[in-house]
Write a protein that holds these residues in place. Structure first.
Motif, PDB file in Angstrom:
ATOM      1  N   ASP A   1       0.845  -1.222   0.124  1.00 56.35           N
ATOM      2  CA  ASP A   1       0.074  -0.176  -0.141  1.00 56.35           C
ATOM      3  C   ASP A   1       0.990   1.331   0.051  1.00 56.35           C
ATOM      4  O   ASP A   1       0.355   2.389  -0.461  1.00 56.35           O
ATOM      5  CB  ASP A   1      -1.030   0.009   1.186  1.00 56.35           C
ATOM      6  N   THR A   2       2.026   1.265   0.534  1.00 53.68           N
ATOM      7  CA  THR A   2       2.921   2.366   0.578  1.00 53.68           C
ATOM      8  C   THR A   2       4.257   2.438  -0.252  1.00 53.68           C
ATOM      9  O   THR A   2       4.490   3.302  -0.507  1.00 53.68           O
ATOM     10  CB  THR A   2       3.038   2.687   2.160  1.00 53.68           C
ATOM     11  N   ALA A   3       4.529   1.020  -0.607  1.00 53.52           N
ATOM     12  CA  ALA A   3       5.679   0.957  -1.218  1.00 53.52           C
ATOM     13  C   ALA A   3       5.426   1.132  -2.895  1.00 53.52           C
ATOM     14  O   ALA A   3       4.331   0.947  -3.405  1.00 53.52           O
ATOM     15  CB  ALA A   3       6.497  -0.252  -1.137  1.00 53.52           C
ATOM     16  N   LYS A   4       6.608   1.816  -3.468  1.00 50.32           N
ATOM     17  CA  LYS A   4       6.246   1.964  -4.953  1.00 50.32           C
ATOM     18  C   LYS A   4       7.646   1.075  -5.418  1.00 50.32           C
ATOM     19  O   LYS A   4       8.634   0.848  -4.947  1.00 50.32           O
ATOM     20  CB  LYS A   4       6.713   3.595  -5.165  1.00 50.32           C
ATOM     21  N   PRO A   5       7.508   0.841  -6.664  1.00 48.02           N
ATOM     22  CA  PRO A   5       8.417  -0.233  -7.464  1.00 48.02           C
ATOM     23  C   PRO A   5       9.851   0.395  -7.448  1.00 48.02           C
ATOM     24  O   PRO A   5       9.758   1.816  -7.454  1.00 48.02           O
ATOM     25  CB  PRO A   5       7.897  -0.132  -8.676  1.00 48.02           C
ATOM     26  N   GLY A   6      10.615  -0.413  -7.104  1.00 43.93           N
ATOM     27  CA  GLY A   6      12.087   0.113  -6.964  1.00 43.93           C
ATOM     28  C   GLY A   6      12.454   0.893  -5.743  1.00 43.93           C
ATOM     29  O   GLY A   6      13.797   1.236  -5.424  1.00 43.93           O
ATOM     30  N   ASP A   7      11.420   1.038  -4.786  1.00 44.60           N
ATOM     31  CA  ASP A   7      11.727   1.536  -3.366  1.00 44.60           C
ATOM     32  C   ASP A   7      12.743   0.306  -2.692  1.00 44.60           C
ATOM     33  O   ASP A   7      12.631  -1.032  -2.909  1.00 44.60           O
ATOM     34  CB  ASP A   7      10.549   1.461  -2.459  1.00 44.60           C
ATOM     35  N   PRO A   8      13.552   0.823  -1.771  1.00 40.71           N
ATOM     36  CA  PRO A   8      14.461  -0.018  -1.136  1.00 40.71           C
ATOM     37  C   PRO A   8      13.700  -0.526  -0.319  1.00 40.71           C
ATOM     38  O   PRO A   8      12.407  -0.459   0.438  1.00 40.71           O
ATOM     39  CB  PRO A   8      15.479   1.038  -0.671  1.00 40.71           C
ATOM     40  N   PRO A   9      14.318  -1.866   0.563  1.00 37.80           N
ATOM     41  CA  PRO A   9      13.332  -2.464   1.425  1.00 37.80           C
ATOM     42  C   PRO A   9      13.298  -1.515   2.769  1.00 37.80           C
ATOM     43  O   PRO A   9      14.204  -0.745   2.992  1.00 37.80           O
ATOM     44  CB  PRO A   9      14.383  -3.650   2.031  1.00 37.80           C
ATOM     45  N   PRO A  10      12.337  -1.896   3.523  1.00 36.79           N
ATOM     46  CA  PRO A  10      11.999  -0.958   4.714  1.00 36.79           C
ATOM     47  C   PRO A  10      13.178  -1.122   5.702  1.00 36.79           C
ATOM     48  O   PRO A  10      13.707  -2.087   5.603  1.00 36.79           O
ATOM     49  CB  PRO A  10      10.400  -1.289   5.407  1.00 36.79           C
ATOM     50  N   ALA A  11      13.545  -0.100   6.634  1.00 37.18           N
ATOM     51  CA  ALA A  11      14.192  -0.256   7.829  1.00 37.18           C
ATOM     52  C   ALA A  11      13.512  -1.327   8.683  1.00 37.18           C
ATOM     53  O   ALA A  11      12.540  -1.635   8.834  1.00 37.18           O
ATOM     54  CB  ALA A  11      14.394   1.007   8.465  1.00 37.18           C
ATOM     55  N   LYS A  12      14.679  -2.259   9.394  1.00 33.29           N
ATOM     56  CA  LYS A  12      14.120  -3.442  10.012  1.00 33.29           C
ATOM     57  C   LYS A  12      13.084  -2.987  11.143  1.00 33.29           C
ATOM     58  O   LYS A  12      12.179  -3.519  11.454  1.00 33.29           O
ATOM     59  CB  LYS A  12      15.338  -4.264  10.706  1.00 33.29           C
ATOM     60  N   GLU A  13      13.214  -1.631  11.619  1.00 33.38           N
ATOM     61  CA  GLU A  13      12.399  -1.179  12.760  1.00 33.38           C
ATOM     62  C   GLU A  13      11.005  -1.006  12.295  1.00 33.38           C
ATOM     63  O   GLU A  13       9.961  -0.875  13.026  1.00 33.38           O
ATOM     64  CB  GLU A  13      12.822   0.051  13.442  1.00 33.38           C
ATOM     65  N   ASP A  14      10.852  -0.814  11.022  1.00 31.52           N
ATOM     66  CA  ASP A  14       9.514  -0.468  10.410  1.00 31.52           C
ATOM     67  C   ASP A  14       8.842  -1.975   9.954  1.00 31.52           C
ATOM     68  O   ASP A  14       7.517  -1.731   9.590  1.00 31.52           O
ATOM     69  CB  ASP A  14       9.685   0.382   9.305  1.00 31.52           C
ATOM     70  N   VAL A  15       9.464  -2.831  10.037  1.00 35.56           N
ATOM     71  CA  VAL A  15       8.734  -4.118   9.469  1.00 35.56           C
ATOM     72  C   VAL A  15       7.909  -4.654  10.441  1.00 35.56           C
ATOM     73  O   VAL A  15       8.210  -4.756  11.499  1.00 35.56           O
ATOM     74  CB  VAL A  15       9.844  -5.001   8.918  1.00 35.56           C
ATOM     75  N   ILE A  16       6.864  -5.237   9.838  1.00 32.71           N
ATOM     76  CA  ILE A  16       5.746  -5.785  10.727  1.00 32.71           C
ATOM     77  C   ILE A  16       5.998  -7.529  10.349  1.00 32.71           C
ATOM     78  O   ILE A  16       6.071  -7.654   9.224  1.00 32.71           O
ATOM     79  CB  ILE A  16       4.307  -5.291  10.468  1.00 32.71           C
ATOM     80  N   TRP A  17       6.529  -8.151  11.129  1.00 29.99           N
ATOM     81  CA  TRP A  17       6.863  -9.499  11.033  1.00 29.99           C
ATOM     82  C   TRP A  17       5.347 -10.563  11.510  1.00 29.99           C
ATOM     83  O   TRP A  17       4.433  -9.779  12.065  1.00 29.99           O
ATOM     84  CB  TRP A  17       7.784 -10.112  12.031  1.00 29.99           C
ATOM     85  N   HIS A  18       5.158 -11.575  10.973  1.00 33.64           N
ATOM     86  CA  HIS A  18       4.158 -12.401  10.949  1.00 33.64           C
ATOM     87  C   HIS A  18       4.624 -13.735  11.101  1.00 33.64           C
ATOM     88  O   HIS A  18       5.325 -14.379  10.483  1.00 33.64           O
ATOM     89  CB  HIS A  18       3.079 -12.134   9.901  1.00 33.64           C
ATOM     90  N   CYS A  19       3.913 -14.481  11.972  1.00 26.34           N
ATOM     91  CA  CYS A  19       4.227 -16.025  11.997  1.00 26.34           C
ATOM     92  C   CYS A  19       2.872 -16.774  12.798  1.00 26.34           C
ATOM     93  O   CYS A  19       2.127 -15.826  13.385  1.00 26.34           O
ATOM     94  CB  CYS A  19       5.296 -16.365  12.641  1.00 26.34           C
ATOM     95  N   PHE A  20       2.565 -17.930  12.021  1.00 25.45           N
ATOM     96  CA  PHE A  20       1.385 -18.788  12.441  1.00 25.45           C
ATOM     97  C   PHE A  20       1.622 -20.080  12.485  1.00 25.45           C
ATOM     98  O   PHE A  20       2.183 -20.408  11.463  1.00 25.45           O
ATOM     99  CB  PHE A  20       0.243 -18.046  11.430  1.00 25.45           C
ATOM    100  N   PRO A  21       0.829 -20.828  13.293  1.00 24.86           N
ATOM    101  CA  PRO A  21       1.125 -22.400  13.218  1.00 24.86           C
ATOM    102  C   PRO A  21      -0.155 -22.825  12.108  1.00 24.86           C
ATOM    103  O   PRO A  21      -1.192 -22.338  12.069  1.00 24.86           O
ATOM    104  CB  PRO A  21       0.554 -22.576  14.567  1.00 24.86           C
TER     105      PRO A  21
END
Length: 139
Positions: free
Chosen positions: A77-97
């Motif tokens: 929703d916010t990234a544009k093609p060619g944007d660098p990866p987000p800063a690690k403190e901005d990443v939302i991680w997800h895990c599920f069983p």
């Protein structure tokens, strides 16, 4: 696919890691870390599998497949093609069983995965809550 969403500075995004997944889907270091944590709790985890949606950690194959999915929440929703990866403190991680029973097995008998998924879910929660560099998010 409820699981857990969290932020952490523990995991870096490695250059080119989303070439094995969909664009902007990260989590190689998260998967490697989770694998070690699950093994420390007695699971026999197969090598990490790259999926288009992230990474898969298979913990059991029989009588059903029990696994953990993990990765980043894509920022399409916010990234544009060619944007660098987000800063690690901005990443939302997800895990599920997750548990899967093959169609063939489902045709001939009922296999209850409830107990195994509940245990894996509780172990995931304890692993995440026990790491000071992880902040669980309310979903």
């Amino acid at each position: 696919m409820e699981g857990y969403r969290f932020k952490s500075t523990l995991f870096d995004i490695e250059p080119g890691e989303d070439e094995q997944t969909n664009p902007r889907m990260y989590g190689r270091q998260l998967a490697a870390w989770l694998k070690v944590q699950l093994e420390g709790r007695g699971y026999v985890v197969e090598p990490v599998i790259d999926e288009d949606w992230g990474r898969c950690l298979v913990c059991l194959r029989a009588p059903f497949m029990l696994w953990v999915g993990c990765g980043s929440v894509a920022d399409y929703d916010t990234a544009k093609p060619g944007d660098p990866p987000p800063a690690k403190e901005d990443v939302i991680w997800h895990c599920f069983p997750e548990a899967e029973v093959s169609l063939w097995k489902r045709l001939f008998r009922r296999i209850d995965t409830t107990v195994a998924v509940a245990k894996l879910d509780a172990d995931l929660r304890a692993i995440l809550a026990g790491e000071s560099r992880i902040t669980l998010m309310d979903v």
